[in-house]
Design an enzyme around this catalytic site. Structure first.
Site, short mmCIF file in Angstrom:
data_model
loop_
_atom_site.label_atom_id
_atom_site.label_comp_id
_atom_site.label_asym_id
_atom_site.label_seq_id
_atom_site.Cartn_x
_atom_site.Cartn_y
_atom_site.Cartn_z
N GLY A 16 -1.69 10.80 -0.15
CA GLY A 16 -1.18 10.77 -1.52
C GLY A 16 0.31 10.51 -1.65
N ARG B 106 -12.47 3.66 -0.76
CA ARG B 106 -13.81 3.14 -1.06
C ARG B 106 -13.68 1.74 -1.66
NH1 ARG B 106 -15.59 6.97 0.91
NH2 ARG B 106 -17.33 5.71 1.55
N LEU C 98 -14.79 -0.88 -4.15
CA LEU C 98 -15.43 -0.75 -5.47
C LEU C 98 -16.39 -1.91 -5.70
CD1 LEU C 98 -12.19 0.34 -7.30
CD2 LEU C 98 -14.18 1.79 -6.84
N HIS D 81 -1.69 -2.61 -0.83
CA HIS D 81 -2.23 -2.83 0.51
C HIS D 81 -1.05 -3.06 1.46
CE1 HIS D 81 -5.07 -3.98 3.59
NE2 HIS D 81 -4.30 -5.01 3.87
N GLU E 89 6.47 0.62 0.27
CA GLU E 89 5.39 0.88 -0.70
C GLU E 89 5.86 1.85 -1.79
OE1 GLU E 89 1.40 1.69 0.82
OE2 GLU E 89 2.07 1.12 2.81
#
Ligand code: GAR
Length: 215
Positions: free
Chosen positions: A21, A100, A102, A118, A183
């Site tokens: 996170g 996950r 999608l 990414h 990021e």
């Protein structure tokens, strides 16, 4: 339950996480500024023990878990996820280390309203292990990419990129750390830019997104 949507001028943002996170926390820090154009209405994780959930709680953010293991099918999981996002009246979804893939159904429900970060310079190295692949390929630079989520994995329109050098003695871990610092800088900026230039042009919304809004 969930708070109402963001006040006028601030888009209601949901952040989806699976793990640490740190990008979510970077977005939250940026969103604490009163002039940031989005506010976080929900941090949702697909696993109960995602460490980022505790960070989100510490930051005073609403959290929820939609544990993917509790659902028999991907469709059932995604319907539940879609339900919590709509209940929170989210208008924009940021994937931040959400692991996950999608389905087209979910992407269609939120088309034009899901962003992802990414850790590579897309279109190079989509998918898994981008840092090791950048090193193995002999790339002289790597970085991170914020993009819209579409049906293809890491294949949606690119919104922003930041670059770092790949150093001769790099390991995937060292490169990942260098990219991660970028990021944390890039994602909050790219979200703000997207909201200011894309979402808000579409005007105020009474209803949660149905995937039909032309941006
Ligand atoms: C980040 O490096 C993010 O770019 C990456 O997972 C990490 C999550 O870290 N995402 C992907 O690889 C998605 N394909 P965080 O949980 O500390 O933000």
């Amino acid at each position: 339950m969930a708070e109402p949507a963001a006040p006028p001028g601030r888009v209601a943002l949901a952040v989806l996480i699976s793990g640490r996170g740190s990008n979510m926390a970077a977005i939250a820090r940026a969103a604490a500024a009163p002039d940031y154009p989005a506010r976080i209405v929900l941090v949702a994780a697909d696993r109960r023990h995602a460490p980022g959930l505790e960070i989100a709680r510490t930051l005073g953010l609403p959290t929820t878990v939609v544990p993917h293991r509790d659902f028999a099918t991907r469709q059932a999981f995604e319907e539940a996820l879609d339900g919590v996002l709509r209940a929170a009246r989210a208008e924009l979804v940021a994937l931040a280390g959400f692991l996950r893939v999608l389905t087209p159904w979910f992407v269609g429900r939120w088309r034009g309203r899901i962003l992802n970060i990414h850790p590579s310079l897309l279109p190079r190295h989509p998918g898994l292990n981008p840092h090791a692949r950048a090193i193995d390929a002999g790339d002289s630079e790597s970085g991170c990419t914020v993009h819209e989520v579409t049906e293809g994995v890491d294949a949606g329109p690119i919104l922003a990129q930041a670059r770092v050098p790949v150093l001769p003695d790099d390991t995937p871990e060292r490169l990942a750390a260098r990219v991660l610092a970028e990021e944390h800088r890039l994602y909050p900026l790219a979200i703000a830019d997207f909201v200011r230039h894309r979402l808000q042009r579409a005007g105020p919304r009474e209803e949660p997104p149905r995937g039909a809004l032309a941006l």
